[in-house]
Design an enzyme around this catalytic site. Structure first.
Site, PDB file in Angstrom:
ATOM      1  N   HIS A 167      -0.312   1.728   1.489  1.00 12.02           N
ATOM      2  CA  HIS A 167       0.161   3.060   2.423  1.00 12.02           C
ATOM      3  C   HIS A 167       0.817   3.937   2.030  1.00 12.02           C
ATOM      4  O   HIS A 167       2.092   3.556   1.251  1.00 12.02           O
ATOM      5  CB  HIS A 167       0.595   2.583   3.838  1.00 12.02           C
ATOM      6  CG  HIS A 167      -0.398   1.959   4.510  1.00 12.02           C
ATOM      7  ND1 HIS A 167      -0.958   0.821   4.336  1.00 12.02           N
ATOM      8  CD2 HIS A 167      -1.044   2.397   5.859  1.00 12.02           C
ATOM      9  CE1 HIS A 167      -1.875   0.257   5.240  1.00 12.02           C
ATOM     10  NE2 HIS A 167      -2.011   1.320   6.278  1.00 12.02           N
ATOM     11  N   ASN A 217       4.136  -2.790  -4.021  1.00 19.11           N
ATOM     12  CA  ASN A 217       3.742  -2.687  -2.504  1.00 19.11           C
ATOM     13  C   ASN A 217       4.295  -3.696  -1.754  1.00 19.11           C
ATOM     14  O   ASN A 217       5.150  -3.112  -0.462  1.00 19.11           O
ATOM     15  CB  ASN A 217       2.148  -2.759  -2.486  1.00 19.11           C
ATOM     16  CG  ASN A 217       1.827  -2.415  -0.962  1.00 19.11           C
ATOM     17  OD1 ASN A 217       2.276  -1.501  -0.430  1.00 19.11           O
ATOM     18  ND2 ASN A 217       0.552  -3.145  -0.662  1.00 19.11           N
TER      19      ASN A 217
END
Length: 186
Positions: free
Chosen positions: A39, A70
């Site tokens: 994201h 991440n």
């Protein structure tokens, strides 16, 4: 701060953004690639609204990220930004990949950035505070402070003029240096 820690749970329903008409990444691009669908605007920031949570899973909000990045230092930075939202009256966050020529790719031409950034401007007690981060797309055990850069240096690297709506003198002061002590680290 009223939107932090809302009642909406993460959906994990990744989907193509219907507003992107020029072509979009999709599930097959990431399948077997070894990269996470990372994201840019974190799902953890969207717990205030079902619509916001759902839209945070559009592929237009994803970039290929090394899993240890991440789930590690990037996640740590996202959490730190959420904690700062509570400390400030408001925070303006700009985040993205550093795009450059000749990046490797996955799937049907989805570029894999070597770096990601976040630029923040915090408002507190009628004062502005700026800070930026530049992180390599790789796992790291380093502290977040080690990735702090000036907003000016980030602008030079990305070619993006952050905070362009501010008065030029104020923008210059805000972007040329960093006050690390103006941000809570613990």
């Amino acid at each position: 701060s009223s939107r932090i820690n809302g009642p909406i749970s993460r959906t994990d329903k990744f989907k193509i953004d219907p507003l992107i008409v020029t072509g979009s990444a999709n599930h097959n691009d990431y399948k077997g690639s070894g990269f996470d669908r990372g994201h840019l605007a974190p799902a953890g920031d969207m717990t205030w609204s079902i619509q916001a949570m759902n839209e945070s899973f559009y592929y237009s909000n994803m970039c290929p990220q090394v899993p240890s990045f991440n789930r590690g230092i990037w996640r740590k930075l996202e959490s730190k930004v959420r904690s700062w939202v509570i400390d400030f009256d408001s925070i303006y966050v700009t985040t993205g990949p550093v795009l450059e020529l000749n990046l490797s790719s996955i799937g049907e031409g989805v570029s894999v950035p070597k770096y990601f950034y976040k630029s923040l401007v915090g408002f507190r007690d009628s004062n502005l505070f700026g800070i930026a981060f530049l992180l390599p797309n790789e796992g790291s055990r380093n502290e977040l402070q080690e990735f702090v850069v000036t907003i000016d240096s980030l602008e030079n690297l990305t070619g993006i003029d952050f905070n362009s709506t501010l008065h030029p003198k104020l923008q210059s002061q805000l972007e040329k240096s960093v006050c690390k002590d103006c941000w809570k680290w613990e």
